[in-house]
Design an enzyme around this catalytic site. Structure first.
Site, PDB file in Angstrom:
ATOM      1  N   ASP A  13      15.674  74.374  32.184  1.00 60.82           N
ATOM      2  CA  ASP A  13      16.837  75.023  31.587  1.00 60.82           C
ATOM      3  C   ASP A  13      17.948  74.050  31.195  1.00 60.82           C
ATOM      4  O   ASP A  13      18.920  74.439  30.537  1.00 60.82           O
ATOM      5  CB  ASP A  13      17.402  76.102  32.524  1.00 60.82           C
ATOM      6  CG  ASP A  13      17.808  75.565  33.894  1.00 60.82           C
ATOM      7  OD1 ASP A  13      18.082  74.354  34.007  1.00 60.82           O
ATOM      8  OD2 ASP A  13      17.866  76.365  34.847  1.00 60.82           O
ATOM      9  N   GLY A  14      17.833  72.776  31.601  1.00 60.48           N
ATOM     10  CA  GLY A  14      18.832  71.795  31.207  1.00 60.48           C
ATOM     11  C   GLY A  14      20.177  71.967  31.889  1.00 60.48           C
ATOM     12  O   GLY A  14      21.165  71.348  31.477  1.00 60.48           O
ATOM     13  N   ARG A  78      16.171  53.541  29.206  1.00 58.06           N
ATOM     14  CA  ARG A  78      15.531  53.186  30.478  1.00 58.06           C
ATOM     15  C   ARG A  78      14.221  52.443  30.215  1.00 58.06           C
ATOM     16  O   ARG A  78      13.695  52.464  29.107  1.00 58.06           O
ATOM     17  CB  ARG A  78      15.226  54.459  31.277  1.00 58.06           C
ATOM     18  CG  ARG A  78      16.470  55.292  31.564  1.00 58.06           C
ATOM     19  CD  ARG A  78      16.353  56.679  30.907  1.00 58.06           C
ATOM     20  NE  ARG A  78      17.565  57.474  31.063  1.00 58.06           N
ATOM     21  CZ  ARG A  78      17.933  58.062  32.190  1.00 58.06           C
ATOM     22  NH1 ARG A  78      17.166  57.951  33.253  1.00 58.06           N
ATOM     23  NH2 ARG A  78      19.047  58.743  32.249  1.00 58.06           N
ATOM     24  N   ASP A 148      11.730  55.373  34.975  1.00 57.99           N
ATOM     25  CA  ASP A 148      12.627  56.216  34.190  1.00 57.99           C
ATOM     26  C   ASP A 148      14.048  56.204  34.739  1.00 57.99           C
ATOM     27  O   ASP A 148      14.970  56.663  34.070  1.00 57.99           O
ATOM     28  CB  ASP A 148      12.114  57.662  34.150  1.00 57.99           C
ATOM     29  CG  ASP A 148      11.128  57.882  33.015  1.00 57.99           C
ATOM     30  OD1 ASP A 148      11.076  57.028  32.109  1.00 57.99           O
ATOM     31  OD2 ASP A 148      10.421  58.894  33.036  1.00 57.99           O
ATOM     32  N   ASP A 158      21.262  57.668  37.363  1.00 54.54           N
ATOM     33  CA  ASP A 158      20.561  58.815  37.958  1.00 54.54           C
ATOM     34  C   ASP A 158      20.772  58.916  39.464  1.00 54.54           C
ATOM     35  O   ASP A 158      19.915  58.547  40.264  1.00 54.54           O
ATOM     36  CB  ASP A 158      19.065  58.776  37.620  1.00 54.54           C
ATOM     37  CG  ASP A 158      18.824  59.079  36.150  1.00 54.54           C
ATOM     38  OD1 ASP A 158      19.735  59.644  35.513  1.00 54.54           O
ATOM     39  OD2 ASP A 158      17.755  58.774  35.635  1.00 54.54           O
TER      40      ASP A 158
END
Length: 403
Positions: A13-14, A78, A148, A158
């Site tokens: 869903d982001g 990345r 990533d 991240d």
């Protein structure tokens, strides 16, 4: 991050929740002020939406407050962005991405060419090494060091299930999904970064067609992670220079005494600067400043106490050799050993309040973490070991990738 679906969301869903957004917002800013290469956080807002999440992937989902973090960096490219083109055999777009990255983020290297590709890889290795050494210096554990999550600029990126060492333990990982293998444990971070660089080198190999230049970059990383790591330890001890002939035993025994009993790394190094090491005093006076770093002070007796005192004697001789006074040593140490870091329980307390509609602790911690090396006497409640109630509480010890 968290505003909704993008072309990269796949079937997700982001969206993001307030809990994880506060953690990223506070930590990226804390890292910046610690002097660690990092992406930044510009803003954090709630959306007014409720988002369904299963925090521990245990079949117990629930609704949480939605939020959006605006993240800032010169590039969010990345290692994995290059790997995907290499895996597809798409050398054309691989070259396009490498050329774009060099022209936009590494223009000082010159126009793209096989020679510049090699120089660029070396620079990525150097920056990655610098970032990881800073992680090790402050006791930060990333938690998910896959390719990533590795910035091509050598920035921390991240912020998921990260953590700071509470009790010093090279084998500790904050990631629940890494609890068995412990691939991303604190002490393994330099080796994982090297492995990730190896994968990046494999990905760009079609543009260079020689292994020697890539091996040179990897060898550079290994050399700098060793020499830089040694100098980093010397800096944390207030020494001007690491000298292998005298400091190898000092370093090895240092790591040995830190694991004799549960020892808070941040407090121990910071308080070591307060030890009157140049004074001929009773060893109890040497130990007194360190006692607040031990989770079980009663264990600092017998053989444990003797080893710590013997290490302090060894350390004193090394300080004498460099002609440093306690004042000089203290100033040097306090520049590299932070007093305040974002312990997981601190972030969780801020999250608890924010989820109840009170953002005051988020603001307070942000101000605290902007001056992590200052004494800040009015904030002494945050210069303390993790409270016992937080040892196993969700969000305060180990976290999932949805944390």
């Amino acid at each position: 991050k968290g505003a909704g679906p993008t072309p990269y969301s796949r079937t997700a869903d982001g969206l993001a929740v307030l809990r994880s957004s506060i953690r990223e917002f506070l930590c990226s800013e804390a890292m910046f002020h610690l002097g660690v290469p990092t992406t930044r956080a510009l803003s954090l807002v709630t959306t007014g939406e409720q988002v369904m999440r299963d925090m521990f992937y245990d079949g117990n989902p629930g609704y949480e407050t939605g939020a959006v973090v605006c993240r800032v960096a010169p590039s969010f490219t990345r290692f994995g962005n290059f790997q995907i083109f290499a895996a597809r055999g798409d050398v054309g777009n691989l070259k396009n991405l490498v050329d774009f990255t060099i022209r936009n983020n590494f223009p000082e290297l010159g126009q793209p060419s096989p020679q510049v590709y090699s120089a660029w890889f070396e620079e990525v290795c150097r920056r990655t090494c610098e970032m990881v050494l800073h992680w090790m210096r402050v006791g930060f554990v990333h938690g998910v060091m896959n390719t990533d999550n590795m910035s091509i600029l050598g920035l921390t990126i991240d912020y998921g299930p990260y953590g700071w060492l509470e009790g010093y333990d090279p084998g500790w990982t904050p990631n629940t999904t890494d609890a068995q293998g412990k691939r991303y444990r604190f002490g393994n971070q330099p080796l994982v970064a090297h492995w990730n660089l190896y994968q990046l080198g494999n990905a760009i190999m079609p543009l260079i067609n020689e292994t020697e230049p890539l091996q040179k970059g990897l060898d550079l990383y290994l050399s700098q992670i060793e020499t830089g790591g040694n100098q980093m330890i010397a800096n944390k001890l207030g020494l001007e220079k690491y000298v292998a002939e005298t400091d190898l035993e000092l370093k090895q025994e240092l790591f040995g005494i830190l694991v004799l009993t549960e020892t808070d790394m941040t407090i121990w190094y910071r308080n070591l600067a307060q030890v009157p090491i140049m004074n001929e005093v009773d060893p109890d006076q040497w130990l007194e400043p360190l006692m607040s770093a031990y989770y079980a002070p009663a264990e600092v007796v017998g053989e444990t106490r003797m080893r710590i005192v013997n290490w302090l004697k060894m350390y004193r001789e090394r300080v004498r050799q460099q002609g440093l006074s306690d004042v000089d040593r203290r100033q040097r140490m306090n520049r590299v050993n932070p007093k305040f870091v974002l312990r997981n329980y601190m972030a969780q307390l801020a999250i608890d309040k924010a989820e109840a509609g009170d953002r005051s602790l988020v603001v307070e911690l942000l101000e605290l973490l902007r001056r992590p090396y200052d004494e800040q006497p009015g904030q002494s409640q945050w210069y303390a070991k993790r409270p016992e109630w937080a040892r196993n509480r969700a969000g305060c010890s180990m976290l999932s990738c949805s944390s």
